[in-house]
Write a protein that holds these residues in place. Structure first.
Motif: not given
Lengths: 176, 176
Positions: A36-45
């Motif tokens: 969940i977290e990697l998806l959030y940070f990766g997407y926003t990055a």
DNA sequence: AGAATGGGACAGCCATGTTGACATATCTGC
DNA sequence: GCAGATATGTCAACATGGCTGTCCCATTCT
């Protein structure tokens, strides 16, 4: 499109990124939260990279999404774009009005069905979309290159698994 | 936390999802675009699951993000949360005011530095966060299960590669 | 003591999503 | 050929959640 590595990174070996591999108990809460977290940070990055260009044009992310899909499927109808974006007619209407007024998007009357408005980019629109795409590509190509070919396949598989089965055909069609 | 598969899917073999594997030329524009699109659709599909619960509580996605990170790192300071979310003090302030007023979040004076406000969930807040998490987990666990353990590792590796190197330590720390 | 830091709060602006209602052109089925 | 469905556009009104700028208080650091 330019491949931003020369020479290509060796395709099968992860380069810079080391992640602890998923454990056999990869459905534990910790590993779910990691995703969940990697998806959030990766997407926003990834999307953040294009923001500077957008701002300098006085456009927002909503405009970018429309440009992106029109570039990907030139000649798609307003209804199809509406389906891809999952927003309402009004929201999209504002965006398309802006983009047309700036001469970035053109509308043509549908051939088979004259009620439809088929969307495409003008040369200016295509140029802007290309600049924006280059930003996204920079992030994504770096991530692909660091992670390696095999990781990319896994990346796609998990993401496709997140898409509800009924919607997968549409995503595949976009990429056909 | 409940593991929503019994028995566990065999860990190494992709189950339901078949994606065409990345080609050796996996930095071509088509494969970059595929990643961009899957990331967009996958991300929105995952978070969409919690929207119904949020709406019924009169909360929005911004509230969810705050609840999520407070649940993940109880006792984190306002400044740390600000850093994770990447928004301004005002934007977060509104959200925290709402959550405190509803009795979902508590603030305690920092031990080492009494200027800090350390955030944690009340029992009600924890219960709501758990319901929201269950929704995200449902999507993510299904995707993990369909794609398989090895794909999950690749998924993580590519996403971590998207995060700018300077920011990776913070993401890792969250998950330590 | 004075400066720097963590946090809170005011006012106001903007982008982008929403609903509901309605108009127009076009297509499809009977 | 007409009735009803469909594709699109448009109006008004509203909510969410970003943003800026400014100011203030409590606390800590030098």
């Amino acid at each position: 499109m330019a491949v931003p590595f020369s020479p290509l990174p060796s395709a099968n070996k992860p380069q810079g990124v080391r992640v602890t591999p998923a454990s056999p108990l990869f459905l534990r809460e910790d590993e779910i939260r990691r995703g969940i977290e990697l998806l959030y940070f990766g997407y926003t990055a990834m999307i953040r990279g294009a923001d500077a260009i957008l701002e300098q044009q006085g456009l927002g992310r909503a405009h970018h999404r429309a440009l992106y899909f029109i570039a990907r499927r030139p000649g798609l109808s307003v209804g199809q774009l509406l389906g891809l974006l999952g927003i309402t007619k009004q929201s999209l209407g504002r965006v398309l009005t802006d983009l047309s007024a700036r001469g970035l998007v053109e509308q043509a009357v549908g051939h088979a069905d004259r009620r439809q408005r088929l969307l495409s980019l003008t040369p200016d629109g295509a140029a802007l979309e290309a600049r924006l795409f280059t930003e996204l590509e920079r992030s994504m190509a770096r991530a692909y290159g660091e992670a390696g070919q095999q990781a990319v396949t896994g990346f796609w598989a998990v993401l496709m698994g997140l898409v509800p089965p009924e919607a997968r055909a549409e995503v595949e069609a976009l990429q056909g």
